[in-house]
Each structure stands twice: as structure tokens, then as C-alpha cells.
Design a protein around this motif. Structure first.
Motif, mmCIF file in Angstrom:
data_model
loop_
_atom_site.group_PDB
_atom_site.id
_atom_site.type_symbol
_atom_site.label_atom_id
_atom_site.label_comp_id
_atom_site.label_asym_id
_atom_site.label_seq_id
_atom_site.Cartn_x
_atom_site.Cartn_y
_atom_site.Cartn_z
ATOM 1 N N LYS A 17 6.881 35.632 106.455
ATOM 2 C CA LYS A 17 7.733 36.253 105.431
ATOM 3 C C LYS A 17 7.681 37.777 105.537
ATOM 4 O O LYS A 17 8.706 38.458 105.385
ATOM 5 C CB LYS A 17 7.279 35.817 104.036
ATOM 6 C CG LYS A 17 7.541 34.361 103.701
ATOM 7 C CD LYS A 17 7.044 34.061 102.282
ATOM 8 C CE LYS A 17 7.246 32.601 101.912
ATOM 9 N NZ LYS A 17 6.723 32.299 100.548
ATOM 10 N N SER A 21 10.787 40.424 106.211
ATOM 11 C CA SER A 21 11.115 41.096 104.951
ATOM 12 C C SER A 21 11.766 42.451 105.211
ATOM 13 O O SER A 21 11.171 43.326 105.851
ATOM 14 C CB SER A 21 9.853 41.281 104.102
ATOM 15 O OG SER A 21 10.089 42.156 103.024
ATOM 16 N N PHE A 90 6.550 46.283 97.686
ATOM 17 C CA PHE A 90 6.415 45.051 98.458
ATOM 18 C C PHE A 90 5.873 43.910 97.602
ATOM 19 O O PHE A 90 6.364 42.781 97.688
ATOM 20 C CB PHE A 90 5.507 45.261 99.665
ATOM 21 C CG PHE A 90 5.309 43.996 100.462
ATOM 22 C CD1 PHE A 90 6.323 43.491 101.254
ATOM 23 C CD2 PHE A 90 4.114 43.293 100.388
ATOM 24 C CE1 PHE A 90 6.159 42.310 101.967
ATOM 25 C CE2 PHE A 90 3.939 42.126 101.102
ATOM 26 C CZ PHE A 90 4.958 41.628 101.889
ATOM 27 N N TRP A 93 8.444 42.410 95.476
ATOM 28 C CA TRP A 93 9.290 41.466 96.224
ATOM 29 C C TRP A 93 8.529 40.184 96.540
ATOM 30 O O TRP A 93 9.036 39.084 96.326
ATOM 31 C CB TRP A 93 9.764 42.118 97.525
ATOM 32 C CG TRP A 93 10.508 41.181 98.418
ATOM 33 C CD1 TRP A 93 11.842 40.875 98.379
ATOM 34 C CD2 TRP A 93 9.952 40.398 99.487
ATOM 35 N NE1 TRP A 93 12.144 39.948 99.347
ATOM 36 C CE2 TRP A 93 11.009 39.646 100.041
ATOM 37 C CE3 TRP A 93 8.678 40.254 100.025
ATOM 38 C CZ2 TRP A 93 10.825 38.770 101.113
ATOM 39 C CZ3 TRP A 93 8.479 39.376 101.086
ATOM 40 C CH2 TRP A 93 9.545 38.655 101.618
ATOM 41 N N SER A 94 7.311 40.307 97.051
ATOM 42 C CA SER A 94 6.567 39.147 97.529
ATOM 43 C C SER A 94 6.219 38.175 96.406
ATOM 44 O O SER A 94 6.362 36.957 96.548
ATOM 45 C CB SER A 94 5.280 39.609 98.234
ATOM 46 O OG SER A 94 4.504 38.512 98.676
ATOM 47 N N ARG A 97 9.895 37.617 93.721
ATOM 48 C CA ARG A 97 11.143 37.017 94.195
ATOM 49 C C ARG A 97 11.213 35.529 93.905
ATOM 50 O O ARG A 97 12.206 35.040 93.357
ATOM 51 C CB ARG A 97 11.278 37.271 95.702
ATOM 52 C CG ARG A 97 12.483 36.633 96.362
ATOM 53 C CD ARG A 97 12.473 36.973 97.840
ATOM 54 N NE ARG A 97 11.215 36.607 98.461
ATOM 55 C CZ ARG A 97 10.939 35.399 98.952
ATOM 56 N NH1 ARG A 97 11.843 34.431 98.867
ATOM 57 N NH2 ARG A 97 9.775 35.139 99.510
#
Length: 263
Positions: A17, A21, A90, A93-94, A97
Motif C-alpha cells: 500500500k 500510495s 500519511f 491517509w493510511s 481512508r
């Protein structure tokens, strides 16, 4: 599936991922390119004959001293903040999301426990931040060596590499608490808002004189962002307090994902 096998599987997936990304790619480029450019450029501007007025006053600390040492000092100061910002975006997002989009429900059907997935996310994030920090400092050293060779100045700043790397790692590690924020809020935007709020709070705490014991301020102050007196006030206990943010955040995130519900 054994715990070790589950962790290996989760690490492989999270690493995949990360490689795919767009957020990680952009953040990596910004760190590795912009921080060295800022480090060399700010020193060049401070020592330029054209520098004057407010610009000269703000960059006065960079106008004198060994060239390479000053490059690494600026790198440490910028990187302590940039690594926090990159890491914060980050983890937003990680961790945010899947929870925000509702796809986290699929995690409940996996053989790998959710707590193991959270641990893998944290470990991959820390490895990525550490890699970016080391590469950023290496590029800054290379750029500084080129500038020193062109200008004829001596290059002997290897001792200052440690400060830049440690400041960047401390700043990046302090991004992990926002993984907990993303888990609790289930919102990427809410996590970024929390990051912006903490940055603003840090400025206020520093202005009030409490920056040395505020984890989000200590790395930057230690790197010299607040001046020589503020840097001298930062000792090992202050840095250890900042370093404790990452392991404590990992424990909180893993526990939060263990108790995660599909609602």
C-alpha cells in the motif's frame, strides 16, 4: 495463523500500500528534494550581498559560521517540522481512508487480527519516515559538499549529521499519535485538522516559554530553531519525552484497533 505469520502478512500488505500510495510518493519527494534545497538556499540567501531588511534579520543566524555546519543546522530545523507534517498526512491517509470510506468492514473477515494490522501500519510508517529522513540528510550532505567544493570552503560537518537525523526521526515519530486521531475520528480531514491544530498550539507554547517540555516543540528547539539559548535548554530528558510519543501512540492505536467496531 500464528502471530508471527500474521504480522509478516500484514507488513507485506501495508508495504505494498505504501509503494502505491500517491500521498507517500508526494511526501517523499517533497522531503528529499525541498528540504535540501531549503537548507542550501536559505544559507545562500543569508550570505548574499543582496539580502537586507527583514530577510537579513530573519536569516541572521545563518549568515556566519562554517558553511557545511550551517547547512546541516538548517536541515535539522526544517526536517524536524517537515517529517512531522509528512508523517501526519500519511497516517491520516493510511489509518483514516479505510475507516472513512467504510471499507474497514472487510477487515473483520480476515484471519489477521485488526490489532496486528494496526501494528503493521505503524511499523511501515516508521520505516518509511526513517528512510526519508536518512535520505534527506544524505542529499543535504551531498549538496553541501558540492557547494563547499565550488566555493572553496572546507567541508567537515559529519558531526552535525547526527543532529539532523535525530531531529528528523523525533519529528517523524511524533506523527504516530495522529494515527490514533484518525482511528477515533474516522476522518482523514479531521486528522489533518488535528495536525494543524497541534502545530499552532506548539507555536503558542513556545511563545509562552514552555517549549522545552512540550514534545512537539523540543526537537525543533534542540536543532536551534529558537536560538542558541533555547537549544541549550533542551536536554536528554526533553528528547526522551519527545521520543516516547511514538511507542505510546503505537500502543494506543493497536488497542483502539483491537476494540474497533464495524459501525
Amino acid at each position: 495463523m500464528t502471530p508471527a505469520a500474521a504480522l509478516r502478512a500484514a507488513l507485506a500488505i501495508e508495504a505494498l500500500k505504501l509503494r502505491r500510495s500517491a500521498v507517500a510518493r508526494i511526501a517523499s519527494v517533497l522531503l528529499v528534494v525541498l528540504v535540501p534545497l531549503a537548507s542550501v538556499g536559505m544559507v545562500a540567501l543569508a550570505r548574499s550581498p543582496q539580502a537586507g531588511g527583514p530577510t537579513a534579520a530573519k536569516l541572521a543566524d545563518y549568515a556566519t559560521g562554517d558553511l557545511a555546519t550551517t547547512h546541516l543546522m538548517v536541515c535539522a530545523q526544517v526536517l524536524s517540522v517537515a517529517a512531522l507534517a509528512a508523517g501526519g498526512f500519511f497516517v491520516a491517509w493510511s489509518f483514516g481512508r479505510e475507516l472513512e470510506s467504510g471499507t474497514a468492514g472487510a477487515l473483520f473477515g480476515l484471519a489477521v487480527p485488526r490489532s496486528t494490522i494496526a501494528l503493521a501500519k505503524c511499523l511501515v510508517t516508521l520505516a518509511w519516515i526513517a528512510g526519508c529522513v536518512v535520505l534527506t540528510v544524505a542529499v543535504t550532505v551531498a549538496a553541501s559538499a558540492v557547494v563547499a567544493a565550488v566555493s572553496g570552503a572546507p567541508f567537515a560537518a559529519w558531526a552535525d549529521v547526527r543532529t539532523a537525523v535525530v531531529a528528523g526521526l523525533l519529528g517523524g515519530g511524533l506523527a504516530l499519535p495522529f494515527a490514533w486521531v484518525a482511528t477515533v475520528t474516522r476522518s482523514q480531514l479531521g486528522t489533518v485538522g488535528g495536525l494543524v491544530g497541534v502545530v499552532a498550539l506548539t507555536q503558542m507554547v513556545v511563545l509562552l516559554g514552555g517549549g522545552s517540555w512540550f514534545p512537539y516543540a523540543a526537537p525543533s528547539l534542540w536543532a536551534g530553531m529558537g536560538g542558541a539559548d533555547a537549544a541549550a535548554a533542551i536536554g536528554l530528558p526533553n528528547l526522551l519525552l519527545a521520543a516516547a510519543g511514538a511507542p505510546l501512540a503505537i500502543a494506543a492505536v493497536v488497542d483502539a484497533w483491537r476494540r474497533l467496531t464495524n459501525v
